[in-house]
Design a protein around this motif. Structure first.
Motif, mmCIF file in Angstrom:
data_model
loop_
_atom_site.group_PDB
_atom_site.id
_atom_site.type_symbol
_atom_site.label_atom_id
_atom_site.label_comp_id
_atom_site.label_asym_id
_atom_site.label_seq_id
_atom_site.Cartn_x
_atom_site.Cartn_y
_atom_site.Cartn_z
ATOM 1 N N GLY A 45 -2.472 2.344 -88.130
ATOM 2 C CA GLY A 45 -3.552 2.145 -87.155
ATOM 3 C C GLY A 45 -3.624 0.741 -86.611
ATOM 4 N N SER A 46 -2.898 -0.201 -87.202
ATOM 5 C CA SER A 46 -2.972 -1.570 -86.676
ATOM 6 C C SER A 46 -2.021 -1.702 -85.494
ATOM 7 N N LEU A 47 -2.369 -2.575 -84.559
ATOM 8 C CA LEU A 47 -1.536 -2.746 -83.360
ATOM 9 C C LEU A 47 -1.183 -4.212 -83.142
ATOM 10 N N PRO A 48 0.081 -4.486 -82.850
ATOM 11 C CA PRO A 48 0.503 -5.887 -82.622
ATOM 12 C C PRO A 48 0.041 -6.398 -81.267
ATOM 13 N N ARG A 49 -0.236 -7.707 -81.192
ATOM 14 C CA ARG A 49 -0.537 -8.337 -79.900
ATOM 15 C C ARG A 49 0.323 -9.594 -79.795
ATOM 16 N N LEU A 50 1.099 -9.679 -78.727
ATOM 17 C CA LEU A 50 2.114 -10.730 -78.625
ATOM 18 C C LEU A 50 1.502 -12.119 -78.392
ATOM 19 N N ASN A 51 2.006 -13.096 -79.139
ATOM 20 C CA ASN A 51 1.570 -14.491 -79.018
ATOM 21 C C ASN A 51 2.271 -15.144 -77.809
ATOM 22 N N LYS A 52 1.456 -15.457 -76.789
ATOM 23 C CA LYS A 52 2.002 -15.962 -75.531
ATOM 24 C C LYS A 52 2.680 -17.329 -75.719
ATOM 25 N N GLU A 53 2.078 -18.167 -76.566
ATOM 26 C CA GLU A 53 2.650 -19.509 -76.776
ATOM 27 C C GLU A 53 4.039 -19.424 -77.397
ATOM 28 N N ALA A 54 4.231 -18.446 -78.281
ATOM 29 C CA ALA A 54 5.547 -18.286 -78.911
ATOM 30 C C ALA A 54 6.587 -17.921 -77.855
ATOM 31 N N VAL A 55 6.188 -17.066 -76.915
ATOM 32 C CA VAL A 55 7.115 -16.694 -75.835
ATOM 33 C C VAL A 55 7.468 -17.933 -75.021
ATOM 34 N N LYS A 56 6.484 -18.773 -74.755
ATOM 35 C CA LYS A 56 6.738 -20.000 -73.989
ATOM 36 C C LYS A 56 7.728 -20.898 -74.728
ATOM 37 N N LYS A 57 7.486 -21.086 -76.029
ATOM 38 C CA LYS A 57 8.373 -21.988 -76.794
ATOM 39 C C LYS A 57 9.796 -21.448 -76.834
ATOM 40 N N ALA A 58 9.911 -20.139 -77.040
ATOM 41 C CA ALA A 58 11.254 -19.545 -77.090
ATOM 42 C C ALA A 58 11.939 -19.701 -75.723
ATOM 43 N N THR A 59 11.151 -19.583 -74.660
ATOM 44 C CA THR A 59 11.711 -19.737 -73.311
ATOM 45 C C THR A 59 12.192 -21.169 -73.087
ATOM 46 N N ILE A 60 11.437 -22.135 -73.611
ATOM 47 C CA ILE A 60 11.861 -23.537 -73.495
ATOM 48 C C ILE A 60 13.212 -23.744 -74.187
ATOM 49 N N ILE A 61 13.354 -23.123 -75.374
ATOM 50 C CA ILE A 61 14.636 -23.236 -76.084
ATOM 51 C C ILE A 61 15.752 -22.636 -75.235
ATOM 52 N N ALA A 62 15.480 -21.455 -74.668
ATOM 53 C CA ALA A 62 16.494 -20.800 -73.831
ATOM 54 C C ALA A 62 16.904 -21.715 -72.680
ATOM 55 N N MET A 63 15.921 -22.343 -72.054
ATOM 56 C CA MET A 63 16.234 -23.220 -70.920
ATOM 57 C C MET A 63 17.071 -24.420 -71.364
ATOM 58 N N ALA A 64 16.692 -24.997 -72.518
ATOM 59 C CA ALA A 64 17.413 -26.187 -72.985
ATOM 60 C C ALA A 64 18.853 -25.862 -73.364
ATOM 61 N N LEU A 65 19.117 -24.596 -73.722
ATOM 62 C CA LEU A 65 20.483 -24.218 -74.089
ATOM 63 C C LEU A 65 21.197 -23.548 -72.909
ATOM 64 N N ASN A 66 20.684 -23.829 -71.726
ATOM 65 C CA ASN A 66 21.303 -23.355 -70.477
ATOM 66 C C ASN A 66 21.438 -21.835 -70.407
ATOM 67 N N CYS A 67 20.483 -21.140 -71.026
ATOM 68 C CA CYS A 67 20.534 -19.677 -71.006
ATOM 69 C C CYS A 67 19.789 -19.147 -69.789
ATOM 70 N N SER A 68 20.194 -17.961 -69.339
ATOM 71 C CA SER A 68 19.421 -17.327 -68.282
ATOM 72 C C SER A 68 18.097 -16.863 -68.884
ATOM 73 N N THR A 69 17.051 -16.837 -68.062
ATOM 74 C CA THR A 69 15.765 -16.338 -68.570
ATOM 75 C C THR A 69 15.345 -15.149 -67.711
ATOM 76 N N PRO A 70 15.087 -14.009 -68.368
ATOM 77 C CA PRO A 70 14.858 -12.774 -67.612
ATOM 78 C C PRO A 70 13.459 -12.705 -66.986
ATOM 79 N N GLU A 71 13.313 -11.769 -66.066
ATOM 80 C CA GLU A 71 11.994 -11.577 -65.442
ATOM 81 C C GLU A 71 11.052 -10.833 -66.360
ATOM 82 N N LYS A 72 11.623 -9.953 -67.188
ATOM 83 C CA LYS A 72 10.752 -9.297 -68.173
ATOM 84 C C LYS A 72 11.460 -9.149 -69.503
ATOM 85 N N ILE A 73 10.656 -9.182 -70.550
ATOM 86 C CA ILE A 73 11.229 -9.067 -71.882
ATOM 87 C C ILE A 73 10.686 -7.819 -72.573
#
Ligand SMILES: Nc1ncnc2c1ncn2[C@@H]1O[C@H](COP(=O)(O)OP(=O)(O)OP(=O)(O)O)[C@@H](O)[C@H]1O
Ligand SMILES: [Mg+2]
Ligand SMILES: [Mg+2]
Length: 469
Positions: A45-73
């Motif tokens: 019965g419990s439901l997950p809710r995504l942490n927006k800040e974590a997505v931002k930090k992971a995206t920063i890592i992706a950018m720093a490693l010259n990775c493409s960043t998708p429009e949706k995950i």
């Protein structure tokens, strides 16, 4: 040919909460099993809710490693049973419906060699198993779920490494980059863990899972290459399998034959909708990204004329480069870079020492200025720095308490010089005919003052007393 590919798991830092619930991300502060809730324990019965800040930090890592960043995950369930995984599945990412993990393909340069990044995915960390009891008879396994659900980024590389050394160089550079971004704290115990995949001569790949230190990783890869080569030379087939590093025996040991992707029964995590990543937010993140290590290095060299090797060491470590940024002025930059890289790095070379160090940017600034104004010698500044790190007292207090100040009082110095002239008549005569040999006398003054005589003043007074220009 040897092929090595890595999967690096890195905890995200400076986040308030876990990846899908409001329990604290900083699980280390808690008593065992006190940082848990129905969501991270996977209760019905419990439901997950995504942490927006974590997505931002992971995206920063992706950018720093010259990775493409998708429009949706998108997120997926990776199903397997293990006591540290309370839900019996891990919420993670994959690229089976196009590029839907936080980072697509990218790369980093290690010297002249390009290491391709396959993808970067955001996922939850499992709990932690604690083994108690010494013999196999009374050994029990306890589980601490405080870590379960904390945000983890997995960086997967292509099998582009050929030697254990390339692996080590890559990990050092990667951890510097992550630390510089302010998203990870690689020196924290357990903050970075990696799996290494090794194959030789186009054979099956063997995965060594969950190695906690870079040092062990390098050794494990080295061992694994030797093991596979030895099998191959005896025509024994190499099996595709998962092994682990036995730190005590310094060997890799078989854990199980490797699951194929099918065994995990990956399917879309239906409790989390696909998340659109707003291009404007991506743009904003790019703007807010801290200056890269390489651009810092270039700036130190071109703007302050700091030697490339010093600039390299200084820029690649966030702790020291932050200190440098906060303390330097145009005039003191080179001096401060010098103090940090030749003296400070030896004094605070571990995480514990950094944390207990009382040194502030103001201390460094004052120390550099005092060296430049001749108030303290370069030599005595080392002792002063040691005291500052230990006690945090003001520089002026330390100088007077330990009597570290330069002797820059002309009459006091003249007295010493007169005494030396009377003792060293031969050297004085020599200095008169060959002025360069005066350095010998300067040295004598330094000896007498325990290195504290103001060097310029000493030279001038010496010349005056001897009567040369
Ligand atoms: N022939 C090979 N030799 C060595 N490494 C390889 C080879 N082929 C692939 N690899 C490496 O294996 C790794 C595959 O990682 P990936 O996360 O995609 O799958 P996985 O290991 O099955 O997943 P997990 O470990 O998360 O269950 C990559 O690092 C890749 O570079
Ligand atoms: Mg993986
Ligand atoms: Mg793997």
């Amino acid at each position: 040919m040897t092929m090595i590919g890595l999967e690096i798991h890195c905890q995200l830092t400076n986040l308030q909460s876990k990846l899908f619930c409001s329990c604290k991300a900083n699980y280390r502060e808690f008593e065992i099993n006190e940082n848990i809730c129905p969501i991270c324990m996977g209760l019905p019965g419990s439901l997950p809710r995504l942490n927006k800040e974590a997505v931002k930090k992971a995206t920063i890592i992706a950018m720093a490693l010259n990775c493409s960043t998708p429009e949706k995950i998108a997120f997926f369930r990776k199903n397997y049973f293990y006591p540290d995984l309370p839900k019996n599945f891990q919420i993670t990412q994959l690229n089976i419906y196009g590029d839907t993990s936080v980072g697509g393909s990218g790369s980093i340069m290690i010297g002249d060699k390009k290491i391709r990044i396959t993808r970067i995915q955001l996922e939850e960390d499992p709990g932690r198993l604690i083994y108690e009891g010494s013999s196999s008879k009374n050994q029990i396994t306890l589980v601490d779920y405080n870590r379960a659900g904390t945000p983890l980024v997995e960086i997967v590389t292509e099998p582009d490494f050929e030697t254990p050394k390339e692996v080590r160089d890559f990990l050092n550079i990667l951890s510097d980059i992550l630390e510089n971004l302010g998203v990870a704290d690689p020196s924290l115990e357990g903050a970075m863990r990696a799996d290494a995949n090794v194959s030789i001569k186009g054979g099956k790949k063997v995965e060594i899972k969950n190695i906690g230190s870079f040092h062990d990783l390098e050794k494990a890869v080295h061992f694994e290459i030797t093991r596979q080569e030895s099998l191959s030379s005896r025509d024994i087939p190499i099996m595709q399998e998962t092994r682990h590093w036995d730190d005590r025996r310094k060997i890799t040991v078989s854990s199980r034959s490797k699951e194929e992707e099918l065994d995990y029964r990956y399917f879309l995590e239906g409790d989390i909708p696909w998340v659109k990543i707003d291009p404007q937010i991506q743009q904003q993140l790019k703007l807010e990204m801290p200056e890269s290590i390489s651009s810092k290095k270039e700036r130190y060299v071109s703007k302050y004329n700091i030697p490339a090797q010093v600039a390299d060491v200084l820029s690649s470590d966030k702790f020291y480069s932050d200190l440098f940024e906060k303390s330097h002025t145009e005039k003191t930059a080179k001096e401060i870079a010098n103090i940090i890289t030749t003296d400070l790095m030896g004094l605070v070379d571990t995480r514990e020492k950094r944390e207990s160090s009382k040194l502030t940017a103001t201390h460094l600034k004052e120390l550099a200025e005092s060296i430049q104004s001749g108030q303290i010698s370069r030599n005595s500044s080392k002792n002063a720095l040691y005291e500052i790190v230990k006690t945090g007292k003001e520089l002026s207090v330390i100088i007077s308490e330990l009597d570290l100040g330069n002797v820059s009082d002309a009459s006091e110095l003249t007295d010493i010089i007169k005494q030396i002239i009377s003792e060293e008549s031969q050297a004085v005569e020599q200095a008169k005919s060959n002025p360069q040999t005066i350095n010998y006398l300067v040295g004598k003054v330094m000896q007498k003052t325990k290195g504290k005589a103001d060097p310029t003043l000493t030279l001038n007074l010496l010349k005056k007393e001897i009567g040369i220009q």
